[in-house]
Design a protein around this motif. Structure first.
Motif, short mmCIF file in Angstrom:
data_model
loop_
_atom_site.label_atom_id
_atom_site.label_comp_id
_atom_site.label_asym_id
_atom_site.label_seq_id
_atom_site.Cartn_x
_atom_site.Cartn_y
_atom_site.Cartn_z
N ILE A 365 0.83 -1.20 0.00
CA ILE A 365 0.00 0.00 0.00
C ILE A 365 0.86 1.24 0.00
CG2 ILE A 365 -1.55 1.35 1.46
CD1 ILE A 365 -2.86 -1.29 2.25
N ASP A 366 1.93 1.24 0.79
CA ASP A 366 2.68 2.49 0.89
C ASP A 366 3.64 2.68 -0.28
OD1 ASP A 366 4.37 0.50 1.53
OD2 ASP A 366 4.77 1.13 3.59
N ALA A 367 3.63 1.75 -1.22
CA ALA A 367 4.48 1.95 -2.38
C ALA A 367 3.70 2.58 -3.53
CB ALA A 367 5.09 0.63 -2.83
N VAL A 368 2.39 2.61 -3.41
CA VAL A 368 1.57 3.19 -4.46
C VAL A 368 1.03 4.52 -3.96
CG1 VAL A 368 -0.37 2.83 -5.99
CG2 VAL A 368 0.91 0.88 -5.14
N ARG A 369 1.31 5.58 -4.69
CA ARG A 369 0.91 6.91 -4.24
C ARG A 369 0.36 7.71 -5.40
NH1 ARG A 369 0.25 5.40 -0.17
NH2 ARG A 369 1.29 5.69 1.82
N GLY A 370 -0.61 8.54 -5.09
CA GLY A 370 -1.07 9.50 -6.07
C GLY A 370 -1.62 8.88 -7.34
N LEU A 371 -2.39 7.82 -7.20
CA LEU A 371 -2.87 7.12 -8.38
C LEU A 371 -3.81 7.98 -9.21
CD1 LEU A 371 -2.26 4.32 -9.36
CD2 LEU A 371 -4.41 3.55 -8.39
N PHE A 372 -4.61 8.79 -8.52
CA PHE A 372 -5.56 9.63 -9.25
C PHE A 372 -4.84 10.57 -10.20
CE2 PHE A 372 -9.54 9.04 -6.79
CZ PHE A 372 -10.37 8.99 -7.91
N ALA A 373 -3.69 11.03 -9.76
CA ALA A 373 -2.99 11.98 -10.58
C ALA A 373 -2.40 11.33 -11.82
CB ALA A 373 -1.89 12.65 -9.76
N ARG A 374 -2.11 10.05 -11.70
CA ARG A 374 -1.44 9.39 -12.82
C ARG A 374 -2.41 8.71 -13.77
NH1 ARG A 374 2.40 5.61 -10.22
NH2 ARG A 374 1.32 6.13 -8.33
N THR A 375 -3.26 7.86 -13.22
CA THR A 375 -4.21 7.16 -14.08
C THR A 375 -5.61 7.37 -13.53
OG1 THR A 375 -3.84 5.21 -12.78
CG2 THR A 375 -2.63 5.35 -14.83
N PRO A 376 -6.21 8.49 -13.88
CA PRO A 376 -7.49 8.84 -13.26
C PRO A 376 -8.58 7.79 -13.47
CG PRO A 376 -6.93 10.34 -15.04
CD PRO A 376 -5.74 9.51 -14.80
N VAL A 377 -8.61 7.18 -14.66
CA VAL A 377 -9.71 6.24 -14.90
C VAL A 377 -9.56 5.01 -14.01
CG1 VAL A 377 -10.77 4.74 -16.61
CG2 VAL A 377 -10.04 7.03 -17.25
N LEU A 378 -8.35 4.47 -13.97
CA LEU A 378 -8.11 3.30 -13.14
C LEU A 378 -8.37 3.64 -11.66
CD1 LEU A 378 -7.14 0.46 -12.77
CD2 LEU A 378 -4.79 1.27 -12.83
N ALA A 379 -7.82 4.78 -11.23
CA ALA A 379 -8.02 5.18 -9.85
C ALA A 379 -9.50 5.41 -9.57
CB ALA A 379 -7.22 6.45 -9.56
N GLY A 380 -10.19 5.97 -10.57
CA GLY A 380 -11.62 6.20 -10.40
C GLY A 380 -12.36 4.89 -10.21
N LEU A 381 -12.01 3.89 -11.03
CA LEU A 381 -12.66 2.58 -10.88
C LEU A 381 -12.38 2.00 -9.51
CD1 LEU A 381 -11.88 1.01 -14.36
CD2 LEU A 381 -14.13 1.54 -13.44
#
Lengths: 509, 157, 666, 214, 312
Positions: A365-381
């Motif tokens: 968990i702590d290795a993944v950060r700021g997903l919305f900023a990078r892949t909004p669609v995936l993060a949105g899902l």
């Protein structure tokens, strides 16, 4: 409905996946086979929906003594079909990636293509079986089929996970078998004709010996509880779910666990009629609340997002079992709605988590950060899936949780409601805190080369339609699933009547 | 508290009787002069005298003169000492900060013409070299009645 | 317009607005979102005004919401809150057009109208499930809006998690309370709840549960911790909507359940509300008075004002429980009026803070300053809001606090010991709150906007675009209207009180120019105060205008040659005496870093002093809970250590326990 | 006949306890063969008592499966690896035996309602089946080798089969068939997994599988 | 006719206020053994200041310019509505205790903002201290008001004064006495007198009120000084009439008004003299001892309210 049409309607959802499996075996993993698998899952869904026209008002579709669809099975068929469609559809892209990155080979893909539909077929058999022995055999069958799916990658971890999975589940399900044997014993002793026919057993439920039935029910709860990921034999679940291929995790979490809960629901109907209802409720409550506590505590301590999802499954199954324990028609209807919502939501989550893993190369968990900023669609899902699973509107899990709480309080178990709500609050805090870390914030600046996994598969990606860097074949089913969960949470019509009927079948006042 | 009361009673009025009025005073300021004292580099001799001019014995306040804390509140700048290099700019600022109409009283010989400090390396000049002076009080240091006299010339009381 | 159509309008415009904002590019998005938000607000106001005019509306839609149904019921109480929220939304929507122009995120902008719609619909809910669903939709949407700027500051994430957790905790309490209520009443429509005949214990359990839940939404201490985090981090129109409108729904919940559905109750309920309100008011204002972050200050001020409102409602409930309906209705009317006033001025203040933030990128009062010449309109409008928030005449906050005090002091004759002790303390709390509130807003306005800028950002500030100023002007106008003519709200407030069976007692206030209380002696005339101030001021100006012209000169720095803005008093230094006086409550933390010269430790190169005032309630209550959670996780993860044998042993142990239990209970 | 029945049951129980005692993996597999044969004998005896031809067929099937087919698979597992002995179990043998005694007592206590429902010679022996289940579970919990765990599972399964025979003369035929097939498949799956364990971990000590944890 | 009362009252207060300050300074000068400048000196100061040039420090804004006017205006409104000379006022809706308190606070706020607007450290310091004292004085004022109004059932000042006239004995009730003490402390604090603030200090670090007005010059300063004199008069007058309500006109007839004027002047003069005399014996408290003083007065306020309930 009976006769040949009934036979067709009951056999179609079994035969279709088997046919798809056969096709995969003969032809290997190809696009038509993949589509056939999705189609098979769709047939299951259609069969469930179609049968609802008979079962929604209390009727049934019976094909002999062995196979039968009533409202309860109908709901389960719909869950299997719906989650199956989502998982197999999204699985196409997943397997493409696996092949492209060399994580699996042609043989592995073929095996995947054979086992997944078989898995579906086994679950369909489980929910259609009118004979409890057949039900047991089908559930055990799922263990065997999925054993190699869990270990699909053949890494150290997946071998470890599959060993744990097979050993623990086999033991658990063996205990369930012992329980089945005891039920059989009680039934024969009570002179029930066709001693493991559920319909017969329900008809004569009050004549069964309470002493034997208590022991039997306890063994069944432990046994099927194992498959449902409940305490005390829950431990395989986080390992298996985190190691299995994402679509398989989705199927296991979204459908397999509920099928085990479904088995308990069937047995509960028999048990409450013959033995002290307080014992049934107490046992189920103890198992459910203990599982809920376990899930809540371990979610707080979780550092791996796939395991996080796995514990969330334990949490939801625990809720479902608490719903069974309460057992009023409202509780059952809410439980089933919860299962439907959970299945679809979890499918979305596991599939998107698989996608995240493919991009980030880690499940920490702590290795993944700021997903919305990078892949909004995936993060949105992923985010929307979490929102759904946390029980927030407009998704149906909110309504079903309220229904469950209403049922608990209505049944006088308001302390259970309080404990459940408290534990759900802990779960909420745990998951939302960790999800915020993954999804929000500015992404850490990293070397442009490191985030290459997605680009590495561009040879395949280049040939298919993409939505913001994701395959359309991944995005479409996941978005569809989310929309479906939302619609179920707002509108009553698709399932309301069916849930009501199912509640009448299983529920007791 | 009783002791203090007793002392007040036994001491009575210490202020000396006021001398004759000196003149009509300034037209604008008539009857009220607020004084801002600026030490532009004095040896503090003049300060001691100014202090006693506003003490109970000479009681400058009875003529309508009052020391204030800010040049903004003042009508009169009471400047002492030769203006040192460091104090020249502050003195100009203080003058600028005083609202018109305003008067400058240079107190002491140093303020008038730098006195013994004339030609010193740290001395910028007399007060009159930095800001316009209206009244000059001679003496090194001037005695309190002379200071009072100059102020009464402004208040007219 | 009928209420039903207005609500349909709310939904339709919100949906269209959201879709429109999604579909529009970054240039027009803020316009679409802002206009649709304002549109939703207009329909909300229309619905509310119709309801306050005496129209009622009720509709059940069984086809929606599985396992339940949708019921919508609007009465005057709902109407008041619909109108309040709608009004705030109109202003915030207009403001958004300029505020988010060109850089509003797609999600944030499209959710704005939905947020407003959800808030407007919450008071229109007519059964438990509908209410809970709308409540949670509102919470979810607001959460996402709070998170809208998550990329800009890491603190947004923390704020979001706190907000999510606290709001969910609140939901849990409300859910349990209402579900318990519904199950005991045998139906979940509000009508069924109203007619239910429950035991006192049950009613008390329900009340305490829902009060905890709604209290958390209203920012009651100690459940307020989300508020000073979330409000500052949200985009400013959202802050305004949350602080001015959303927290009011906590008040709505208390009124609806406590006074309407449960029909009042024993006195201790309301004493509880009063105490919670008082503590929140004091704590909120204390924290606000030492806060340095402008938006955090406003957030704490919301806790303070909600505290005052609940203090009034609590006192009103107490009197109503004693059968003194005159004071009961007066105090509740005071609370409602203060809710309206607070909505007005807090909208204005948050929008003002937003303008400052937009122009300078700063919320830190210590670094602001000098805006009065750079953003004159914003400064003036913020000043109007600050005046109102400080509860000084002629601001609108004054009138409602006056009403509150009137209600509190008139309870003494004929009271018993509880009231005789509670009321003076309540008056003391209100007074201290008012006093500290004044200091707070003098600080906010004085150090934030006046004097010279203390940073380059503040020095480079530019006045906000016209739409933003217009929105703030509208807010200021609303405040002015409320300030001048509170008596005109009399009929509406009367109608609201009629919805509360145990309280209603004719109209609590009447009059035109002079506001008069019914039943007790008391009158105030905001118009006359304003006129008096105006006339006197005019008189002063006319009389002293002769004489020399004004001259500008350098600041008097005791003759010093250099006087830079860093020497100005900052917000921290302004609050220092208060920090010291309330040392025991606030427990400020001081850091002094002394850097010595390299050559000698006796020569000091620089001294850096930092003071931080943390939320002490939060520090005392929440870390132990979090630690307990982590401990639980650590203990349980020992079960999950990877060993198959341990897993199987767990199973065998479970099996043995089950067998033993089965054997024992045979 | 009743004596024979009890003798067989005693043998079943004894062989289960022996599994706890022995360390040689090949000996343990031999014990499994013995148990398979005894189960077949049990079915035969019951066939005689109940006059059931079906049970005779079942008895043959049981022997074929549990005494021939499964042990063969196990021996292949044994042959593939070079681990002839169980490593130090997690609970030492003495404690295991004591625990076994406790488990057997528990089985007796727990199966009282089964006996009470229809007191007959067969049902009197039901606790043996239950005890075998618990002992099998115990083996699973305490033994480290992959093979030992498979054996534990099979013991458990044998216990269930014995119980089934004793209380009802077996479940309906098709279920019995499915169950047997399942057991076979599970053993096959476990065999494959054991092979994979060996290739990925270099051994079959299950306690080494500790990578997945919280 | 009652309008006449208002006009008389306002004019009277405007005239009297600087003289009150003069009298107090004179009392003090005499007790210190000085001759003193005479009671008319404040008026002379004001006349001069009004003719002088107003100045704005660079960087200040309209707030700085407007503050003195607001300060005077808010005090004038109080002067117009409160029952100093007569209880009959056409502005009854304003003559509320709480409104008067709020108007006083409004003036304080205006000056504090002006102090901050100058951008000097002293201005900010004065504003900060002034607001702290004002905030802490607030509970006492309202509680004392509560105690007074509890007897009357209204916070209307005229009503309280009239009730006091009707039942003079009630003035000696414990509640009233306690309230009187509490309010006296507050009056001292609000008026910026010793021991809370020293109006004649020249040492910036001990200033409260003076620090805020350091930048004012000319007619701005005149307004501020005038306002502070007027506030002192208003506060003393209010205290006098709330606790010693004799002589206040209840009708708007000329003799009654005349009596009212005389009584008011006498009361205020005596109170001012007493206050000035008291100041001779006192040193200024450290700023952080002031809250203790105010807390003490708050206690008196609470006691006043509860004694009006428990001992009534």
């Amino acid at each position: 409905m009976t006769g040949t049409p009934a036979l067709l309607l009951t056999l179609a959802p079994i035969v279709a996946p088997i046919a798809a499996a056969a096709a995969a075996y003969l032809m290997g993993w190809r696009r038509p086979v993949a589509i056939a698998t999705v189609a098979a899952a769709a047939i299951v869904l259609i069969a469930g929906a179609w049968s609802a026209t008979w079962t929604a008002d209390g009727g049934e579709v019976a094909a002999g003594n062995w196979l039968r669809i009533d409202a309860l099975s109908g709901v389960m068929l719909i869950v299997i079909g719906a989650v199956g469609v989502v998982a197999t559809w999204a699985g196409i892209g997943y397997l493409d990636d696996e092949l492209a990155t060399g994580h699996t080979d042609v043989e592995g893909a073929r095996r995947y293509g054979v086992l997944v539909p078989l898995f579906l077929a086994a679950m369909v058999v489980a929910v259609l079986a009118n004979n409890l022995g057949l039900l047991w055999a089908a559930v055990e069958g799922t263990t065997i089929v999925t054993a190699f799916l869990v270990g699909h990658r053949r890494s150290r971890r997946s071998v470890e996970a599959s060993w744990k999975y097979v050993i623990i589940c086999s033991v658990g399900i063996a205990l369930a078998y012992l329980g089945t044997v005891l039920v059989n014993y009680a039934a024969e002793h009570a002179g029930v004709e066709g001693s493991l026919d559920w319909t017969q057993l329900v008809a004569h439920a009050s004549e069964l010996d309470p002493g034997v039935m208590r022991l039997a029910f306890a063994l069944l709860v432990v046994g099927f509880g194992t498959k449902a990921g409940l305490v005390p034999l829950h431990s395989w679940l986080p390992d298996a779910h985190s190691q299995a291929p994402a679509p398989v995790s989705a199927l296991m979490s979204g459908v397999l666990l509920p099928v085990a809960v479904y088995a308990l629901a069937r047995y509960r109907v028999i048990a409450v009629a013959g033995i002290d209802p307080g014992f049934v409720r107490g046992l189920l409550l103890a198992v459910g609340l203990a599982s809920l506590l376990l899930a809540a505590g371990l979610l707080l301590a979780q550092r791996d997002y796939k395991r996080l999802l796995a514990y969330s499954s334990i949490e939801h199954m625990a809720l479902a079992v608490v719903g069974l324990a309460i057992g009023t028609p409202l509780a059952i209807a809410a439980t089933l709605l919860h299962i439907v919502g959970h299945g679809l939501g979890k499918a979305v989550l596991f599939c998107s988590a698989g996608e995240i893993l493919a991009r980030e190369g880690t499940t920490r968990i702590d290795a993944v950060r700021g997903l919305f900023a990078r892949t909004p669609v995936l993060a949105g899902l992923f985010g929307a899936g979490l929102v759904a699973l946390l029980g927030l509107p407009p998704f149906s899990l909110f309504v079903s949780e309220i229904g469950l709480i209403r049922a608990m309080v209505g049944a006088g178990a308001w302390w259970v409601a309080a404990v459940v709500l408290l534990l759900l609050l802990v779960v909420f805090v745990a998951i939302s805190g960790k999800a915020a870390g993954i999804l929000l914030g500015d992404p850490p600046s990293r070397d442009p080369g490191v985030s290459a996994p997605a680009a590495g598969s561009s040879g395949v990606v280049g040939t298919v339609a993409t939505v913001a860097g994701l395959r359309a074949s991944t995005v479409v089913p996941l978005v569809g699933a989310l929309v479906a969960v939302a619609v179920l949470g707002i509108v009553d019509w698709p399932l309301g009547q069916l849930l009501h009927a199912a509640g009448q079948i299983v529920g007791t006042r | 508290m009783r002791q203090l009361l007793k002392k007040i009673r036994s001491t009575g009025r210490v202020a000396e009787p006021a001398p004759e009025r000196a003149g009509d005073g300034d037209v604008v300021l008539r009857g009220s002069v607020q004084v801002r004292h600026v030490d532009a580099g004095s040896c503090n001799g003049c300060e001691i005298e100014i202090g006693s001019a506003f003490g109970p014995v000479y009681d400058g306040e009875r003529y309508g003169a009052r020391l204030v804390a800010s040049p903004r509140h003042a009508d009169v700048l009471l400047v002492t000492g030769p203006v040192t290099r460091n104090m020249a700019e502050p003195l100009r600022k203080a003058y600028d900060a005083t609202p018109a109409p305003k008067r400058v009283v240079a107190v002491g010989d140093c303020a008038r013409d730098c006195g013994v400090f004339k030609g010193g390396y740290g001395v910028e000049g007399a007060v009159g070299d930095v800001i316009p002076v209206d009244v000059v009080v001679r003496g090194c240091p001037p005695e309190p009645p002379e200071i009072i006299e100059a102020l009464r010339g402004l208040t007219g009381r | 317009m009928s209420i039903g159509w207005a609500l349909v309008g709310v939904l339709v415009i919100a949906g269209l607005g959201a879709l429109g904002a999604v579909a529009t590019g970054s240039r027009g998005r803020a316009l679409v979102a802002g206009v649709s938000t304002a549109g939703v607000g207009v329909f909300g106001v229309l619905a509310g005004v119709s309801a306050l005019g005496g129209e009622a509306f009720s509709k059940t839609i069984p086809q929606l919401l599985p396992l339940s149904e949708v019921t919508v019921t609007v009465d005057a109480l709902s109407g008041l809150f619909c109108a309040l929220i709608g009004g705030v939304a109109v202003i915030a929507g207009l403001y958004n057009i300029g505020y988010s122009d060109g850089h509003g995120s797609r999600t944030g902008q499209s959710l704005l109208p939905l947020f407003v719609a959800a808030m407007i619909l919450v008071p229109a809910a007519g059964n438990v499930t509908t209410f809970l669903v709308l409540w949670e939709v509102m919470a979810l949407v607001s959460l996402m809006l709070v998170l809208a700027e998550h990329r800009l500051r890491p603190s947004v994430r923390d704020a979001g998690v706190w907000y999510a957790a606290m709001t969910h905790a609140g939901l849990v309490a409300i859910l349990l309370g209402l579900v318990l209520f519904a199950s005991k009443a045998g139906g979940e429509s509000f009508t069924a709840l109203r007619d239910a005949d429950l035991s006192t214990t049950t009613r008390s359990v329900i009340f305490v549960l829902v009060f905890v839940g709604f209290g958390s939404k209203a920012g009651m201490v100690p459940l307020h911790v989300w508020l000073p985090r979330a409000h500052p981090e949200a985009p400013s129109p959202v802050s305004a909507l949350m602080s001015a409108a959303m927290v009011k729904l906590g008040l709505y919940g208390v009124l609806r359940v406590g006074l309407d559905l449960l029909g009042g109750g024993p006195r201790w309920w309301w004493l509880l509300v009063l105490v919670a309100g008082g503590v929140s008011a004091l704590f909120g204002v204390l924290q606000a008075s030492v806060a340095v972050d402008l938006k955090r200050l406003l957030g704490y001020s919301t806790t303070e004002n909600m505290g005052l409102i609940l203090l009034g409602v609590g006192a009103g409930g107490m009197f109503a429980a004693d059968g003194n309906r005159t004071l009961g209705s007066l105090l509740i009317a005071a609370g409602l009026l203060h809710a309206l006033n607070h909505a007005g001025f807090k909208t204005l203040l948050f929008l003002g803070a937003g303008s400052v933030l937009r122009a300078t990128g700063l919320r830190d009062l210590d670094r602001l300053g000098g805006l009065v010449s750079r953003m004159p309109a914003t400064t003036a409008l913020f000043g109007v809001g600050a005046l109102a928030a400080a509860a000084l005449p002629p601001g609108n906050g004054f009138v409602s606090e006056w009403l509150l005090l009137q209600g509190l002091i008139h309870g003494l004759p004929g009271a018993d010991a509880v009231v005789a002790v509670a009321m003076p303390l309540a008056v003391g709390v209100v007074a201290l709150t008012a006093g500290l509130g004044v200091a707070t807003f003098v600080k906010a306005f004085g150090t934030g906007f006046l004097a010279r800028p203390r940073s380059e950002e503040a020095a480079g500030a530019k006045e906000s675009p016209r739409t933003m100023r217009f929105a703030m002007l509208v807010a200021a106008a609303v405040c002015a209207g409320l300030a001048i003519s509170p008596a005109s709200l009399g009929p509406a407030l009367t109608r609201v009180l009629e919805a509360l069976p145990t309280v209603r007692d004719g109209s609590p206030l009447e009059g035109g120019v002079t506001l008069r209380l019914t039943g007790i002696a008391g009158s105030i005339s905001p118009v006359l105060i304003l006129a008096g101030l105006f006339v006197a001021g005019l008189l002063v100006v006319v009389l002293v205008r002769r004489g020399l012209p004004r001259r500008e000169s350098l600041v008097w720095g005791c003759g010093g040659t250099r006087l830079d803005p860093r020497m100005e008093y900052t917000a921290t230094s302004f609050a220092e005496p208060l920090t010291r006086v309330f040392d025991d409550v606030l427990r400020p933390e001081h850091d002094v870093d002394v850097t010595h010269h390299a050559e000698s430790q006796y020569l000091i190169e620089s001294v850096r002093y930092r003071q931080r005032v943390d939320d002490r309630v939060e520090a005392a209550l929440y870390p132990p809970v979090l630690a307990a959670g982590n401990k639980l996780g650590a203990v349980l993860s020992r079960l999950q250590n990877g060993s198959v044998h341990r897993y199987l042993a767990l199973g065998l142990g479970g099996l043995i326990v089950v067998l033993v239990v089965v054997g024992l209970t045979a | 006949m009743t004596q024979l029945l009890y003798l067989i049951c005693g043998g079943l129980l004894l062989s289960s306890v022996m599994v706890l005692w022995r360390r040689e993996l090949s000996a343990i597999v031999r014990l499994l063969v013995v148990q398979g044969v005894l189960l077949g004998a049990l079915a035969l005896v019951l066939a005689g008592r109940l006059d059931s031809v079906e049970l005779v067929v079942v008895a043959i099937g049981v022997v074929a499966l549990k005494a021939v087919l499964v042990p063969r698979i196990l021996r292949r597992v044994l042959r593939d690896g070079n681990e002839a002995r169980e490593t130090e179990p997690l609970v030492n043998v003495t404690a295991s035996i004591v625990a076994a005694a406790f488990l057997i007592l528990l089985a007796y206590a727990a199966s009282r309602p089964l006996v009470r429902l229809s007191p007959s010679a067969e049902t009197q022996a039901v606790p043996v089946g239950l005890a075998m289940v618990l002992l099998g579970f115990f083996v699973l919990v305490t033994r480290r080798r992959a093979l030992s765990q498979i054996v534990g599972f099979l013991l458990l399964d044998n216990g269930i089969a014995a119980t089934a025979f004793l209380i009802t003369g077996g479940v309906p035929g098709i279920v019995e068939l499915a169950v047997s097939l399942d057991v076979l498949l599970v053993v096959l799956v476990l065999q494959v997994l054991t092979a994979r364990l060996r290739t990925t971990f270099g051994g079959t000590d299950i306690d080494e599988l500790r990578e997945l944890h919280d | 006719m009652s309008t006449l009362g208002v006009v008389v009252q306002v004019v009277l207060l405007i005239v009297v206020a600087p003289y009150l300050v003069g009298v107090m300074r004179q009392v003090r000068a005499r007790l210190e053994g000085r001759a003193g400048a005479g009671a008319g000196q404040p008026w002379r100061d004001l006349r001069k200041l009004f003719r002088k040039e107003p100045m704005s420090p660079a960087g200040s804004s309209w707030v700085f310019v407007a503050a003195p006017a607001v300060l005077v205006a808010s005090t004038l409104v109080i002067a117009a509505v409160s029952p100093f000379v007569a209880t009959v006022s056409p502005l009854d809706g304003v003559a509320d205790l709480f409104a008067v308190v709020a108007l006083l606070l409004l003036g304080t706020v205006a000056l504090a903002l002006a102090g901050l607007d100058t951008g000097t450290a002293f201005g900010g310091m004065g504003a900060s201290r002034e607001m702290t004292v004002a905030a802490l004085a607030e509970p006492t004022i309202l509680l004392a008001g509560f105690a007074l109004s509890a007897r009357v059932g209204s916070t209307n000042l005229s009503a309280i004064v009239e009730r006091g006239q009707q039942s003079p004995g009630a003035v000696l009730s414990p509640a009233t006495l306690l309230a009187a003490v509490a309010l006296a402390v507050v009056v001292v604090a609000e008026a910026g007198r010793l021991p809370v603030d020293n109006p004649s200090t020249h040492l910036e670090l001990t200033m409260i009120h003076e620090a805020m007005v350091l930048e004012y010059a000319g007619r701005d300063l005149a307004l501020v000084e005038f306002a502070s004199a007027l506030r002192l008069t208003v506060l003393l007058g209010l205290w006098a009439n709330l606790f010693l309500p004799w002589g206040v006109a209840t009708t708007a007839s000329a003799p009654a008004l005349l009596l009212g004027v005389v009584a008011f002047v006498a009361k205020v003069a005596v109170l001012g003299a007493v206050l000035a005399a008291g100041e001779v014996f006192m040193a200024k408290l450290r700023l952080f001892r002031v809250p203790e003083l105010l807390a003490g007065s708050f206690l008196f306020g609470v006691l006043a309210v509860s004694s009006s309930f428990f001992l009534a």
